[in-house]
Each structure stands twice: as structure tokens, then as C-alpha cells.
Design a protein around this motif. Sequence first.
Motif, PDB file in Angstrom:
ATOM      1  N   THR A  58       0.847  -1.180   0.000  1.00 39.98           N
ATOM      2  CA  THR A  58       0.000   0.000   0.000  1.00 39.98           C
ATOM      3  C   THR A  58       0.881   1.228   0.000  1.00 39.98           C
ATOM      4  O   THR A  58       2.063   1.164   0.390  1.00 39.98           O
ATOM      5  CB  THR A  58      -0.934   0.036   1.223  1.00 39.98           C
ATOM      6  OG1 THR A  58      -1.800   1.187   1.130  1.00 39.98           O
ATOM      7  CG2 THR A  58      -0.149   0.155   2.524  1.00 39.98           C
ATOM      8  N   ILE A  59       0.328   2.347  -0.446  1.00 37.50           N
ATOM      9  CA  ILE A  59       1.015   3.627  -0.285  1.00 37.50           C
ATOM     10  C   ILE A  59       0.225   4.422   0.740  1.00 37.50           C
ATOM     11  O   ILE A  59      -0.995   4.575   0.619  1.00 37.50           O
ATOM     12  CB  ILE A  59       1.164   4.388  -1.624  1.00 37.50           C
ATOM     13  CG1 ILE A  59       1.991   5.667  -1.407  1.00 37.50           C
ATOM     14  CG2 ILE A  59      -0.178   4.679  -2.284  1.00 37.50           C
ATOM     15  CD1 ILE A  59       2.478   6.312  -2.695  1.00 37.50           C
ATOM     16  N   ALA A  60       0.894   4.843   1.807  1.00 39.22           N
ATOM     17  CA  ALA A  60       0.220   5.516   2.909  1.00 39.22           C
ATOM     18  C   ALA A  60       1.161   6.517   3.554  1.00 39.22           C
ATOM     19  O   ALA A  60       2.377   6.483   3.349  1.00 39.22           O
ATOM     20  CB  ALA A  60      -0.246   4.493   3.940  1.00 39.22           C
ATOM     21  N   GLN A  61       0.580   7.416   4.323  1.00 45.15           N
ATOM     22  CA  GLN A  61       1.371   8.375   5.064  1.00 45.15           C
ATOM     23  C   GLN A  61       2.172   7.653   6.149  1.00 45.15           C
ATOM     24  O   GLN A  61       1.761   6.581   6.633  1.00 45.15           O
ATOM     25  CB  GLN A  61       0.464   9.433   5.700  1.00 45.15           C
ATOM     26  CG  GLN A  61      -0.193  10.365   4.706  1.00 45.15           C
ATOM     27  CD  GLN A  61       0.801  11.280   4.026  1.00 45.15           C
ATOM     28  OE1 GLN A  61       1.720  11.795   4.649  1.00 45.15           O
ATOM     29  NE2 GLN A  61       0.627  11.489   2.724  1.00 45.15           N
ATOM     30  N   PRO A  62       3.312   8.201   6.563  1.00 49.18           N
ATOM     31  CA  PRO A  62       4.147   7.520   7.568  1.00 49.18           C
ATOM     32  C   PRO A  62       3.430   7.268   8.885  1.00 49.18           C
ATOM     33  O   PRO A  62       3.756   6.308   9.594  1.00 49.18           O
ATOM     34  CB  PRO A  62       5.342   8.466   7.742  1.00 49.18           C
ATOM     35  CG  PRO A  62       4.910   9.770   7.176  1.00 49.18           C
ATOM     36  CD  PRO A  62       3.937   9.457   6.093  1.00 49.18           C
ATOM     37  N   ASP A  63       2.440   8.111   9.213  1.00 48.75           N
ATOM     38  CA  ASP A  63       1.699   7.925  10.457  1.00 48.75           C
ATOM     39  C   ASP A  63       1.087   6.529  10.539  1.00 48.75           C
ATOM     40  O   ASP A  63       1.077   5.891  11.604  1.00 48.75           O
ATOM     41  CB  ASP A  63       0.558   8.951  10.573  1.00 48.75           C
ATOM     42  CG  ASP A  63       0.993  10.351  10.233  1.00 48.75           C
ATOM     43  OD1 ASP A  63       1.402  10.566   9.071  1.00 48.75           O
ATOM     44  OD2 ASP A  63       0.923  11.226  11.106  1.00 48.75           O
ATOM     45  N   ALA A  64       0.545   6.059   9.394  1.00 49.35           N
ATOM     46  CA  ALA A  64      -0.124   4.757   9.377  1.00 49.35           C
ATOM     47  C   ALA A  64       0.840   3.623   9.700  1.00 49.35           C
ATOM     48  O   ALA A  64       0.425   2.572  10.203  1.00 49.35           O
ATOM     49  CB  ALA A  64      -0.767   4.523   8.012  1.00 49.35           C
ATOM     50  N   HIS A  65       2.102   3.842   9.439  1.00 47.13           N
ATOM     51  CA  HIS A  65       3.135   2.842   9.709  1.00 47.13           C
ATOM     52  C   HIS A  65       3.731   3.006  11.104  1.00 47.13           C
ATOM     53  O   HIS A  65       3.941   2.031  11.833  1.00 47.13           O
ATOM     54  CB  HIS A  65       4.230   2.977   8.650  1.00 47.13           C
ATOM     55  CG  HIS A  65       5.389   2.046   8.805  1.00 47.13           C
ATOM     56  ND1 HIS A  65       5.257   0.691   9.021  1.00 47.13           N
ATOM     57  CD2 HIS A  65       6.746   2.283   8.766  1.00 47.13           C
ATOM     58  CE1 HIS A  65       6.446   0.135   9.107  1.00 47.13           C
ATOM     59  NE2 HIS A  65       7.355   1.071   8.972  1.00 47.13           N
ATOM     60  N   ILE A  66       3.978   4.252  11.483  1.00 49.19           N
ATOM     61  CA  ILE A  66       4.738   4.526  12.701  1.00 49.19           C
ATOM     62  C   ILE A  66       3.877   4.488  13.962  1.00 49.19           C
ATOM     63  O   ILE A  66       4.305   3.960  14.996  1.00 49.19           O
ATOM     64  CB  ILE A  66       5.455   5.885  12.575  1.00 49.19           C
ATOM     65  CG1 ILE A  66       6.517   5.803  11.458  1.00 49.19           C
ATOM     66  CG2 ILE A  66       6.093   6.294  13.888  1.00 49.19           C
ATOM     67  CD1 ILE A  66       7.162   7.125  11.132  1.00 49.19           C
TER      68      ILE A  66
END
Length: 302
Positions: free
Chosen positions: A35-43
Motif C-alpha cells: 500500500t502507499i500511505a502516510q508515515p503515520d499509518a506505519h509509525i
Amino acid sequence: MGYYEEEGLDVEVVALPGRPAETTGLVVAGQADLTIAQPDAHIYPIAEGNDQGLIWTFTPYQGPVFGIVVDESSEITEASQLENKTVAMTALGPPFESFMNANVIETGGDPSTIDTVAIGSNPAAMEALRSGGIEAIVGNRSEMALASQVTGTQTRLLPLPPEVADGLAAGFIIRKDSDQTEREAIARYIRAVVKSAIFAQENPDKAVQLSWELYPASKPTDKPEEQALEEAKVSLAETVDQYRPSSDGVWGYISEERWQKFLESNGFSDKIPDVTTLYDYSLLDLINSFDEEEVREQARNK
């Protein structure tokens, strides 16, 4: 342009705008490869002790794709002046609200005083902005640019403080346990995406026309084609113009220092002491193995 075919790929793209938790959830569940997502979704999950088994692998943007817009006649000139105002966004929480908070804090304001509301439609948000029901909108710059044009709302982007302008934007996230075959297929996919963005930078008219051919329902039928083309190019440019390599010429690379600054500005340094556990750049060489000028020449000749 056949970039997927060149890479030997059969691709299905699923769009879930404004729903980052769902997109990452599909990857976690094995229902999507990346997926491509903002870093918030990962961090954020990792910082809260919930390692979802994901790894960041490529950042196509070298600057934020989000922005904060106000009415052109507004007296608001920086994010700190949003204190005690009403601000709309597609969905509350990260990444939109955290992006707004970072802008407000870095310009000396207190985001806790802001009344945030969710308006799922950018055109509806623009109408609310024009009527005075809200004072600002936080969102994807390409979507807001298009909504501004479609609704005839004259808007102005607030300047980003340096700490935010140098921050991270959306990137590709994959599962840590993806095997080598899967990883190589993902690298070929990302390479095709980068080629597409380069083509669109060089020949936006043809890029929009190709998009309409691929997705006929996306072509407006309630306005002249020339007007629809100009509107689509505005939205396209806000996205693809942010696609660029890092300062050392490598597509997809964000330095450890920039990652560390992002953690510090969001208060995660103590929760994630080793920033290098967040990303894996082992696919960059494969993704970067193409001739950029060849793609640009192809676009110019279309």
C-alpha cells in the motif's frame, strides 16, 4: 503505456482515500501486496507497541503531499492562527489531524484549541469554506486543488514551516515476511509507477487522456472536454510534481536523519529508539534500474 506489461505484472489497484488504517490492514491480512500511505499509518502502531509486521520500502515524494488551505480572502497567513477556529478534513485523527498539529505547533500555536470536523467530500468542504462554516481545510493537495477549481472557490495554501516541509510524505509499505519473489514483483510494480509519474510530468495532457481511457467513469460528462482536461491537469500536477529523486539522485530514498527528525517532531523518539527498524531500502537498486531520460523522451514523442 504498458509499463505493467513490460514488468510482467497483472495489477489490481484498490483505492481507499482517507482510510489509511484500512489500506494497511489489507496488507497485514495478506489481502494486498503493498500500500502507499502516510508515515503515520506505519509509525503510530509501532510506537504504541503494535508491530503489524510491515516495513517501509520506498518514498516517491521528497516533500509533503498534504496541505492546509484557507479562503483567498482570509486573514490567516500561518497555521498558528488556526487556534480557536474550525478546520475540516476528510477523516479525523492521523494522518490529516497529525499533519495539522505539526504545522500549528511548529508555528507556535496550540492545536488543542482547534475544532476539527470531518467532511468526507472535498467539494463539500470547499462549499463550507466559501460560506464561512469553516476556516480551513486539511487534505491532499491534488484533491483540494481539483475541488477548488470545480467549485469555483478561490483558495490559498498556508506556507509549511521548515520542519514540516522537510518531513516525510506517503510511501510504499510491504510485509516484512514477503519472500524474494514477492519483493522483486513489488519492486517492478513501483518502478512502473515511477515511470508513469515521470511520463505525466513530461506530458500531462496525454497522461490525463490515457487515464480516461483506462478509467472511463473518471472522465466528466457535464462539462466541455477542454475544461475537464485543464481541471484534471491541475490535480495531476499537485501529485506527480512531488515525485522526484532524493538529493543524491536515488528514487525512493529518505535519509536516516530525516526519519529521526520526523520521530522527534511527533514525540516518538523514546518509543522507537532505532529508527532504522522502520524501513528497508534493499529494493532501491532494482527499482532505480531504468533510464529516466528514455521515459521522458517517450512522453515527449506521444
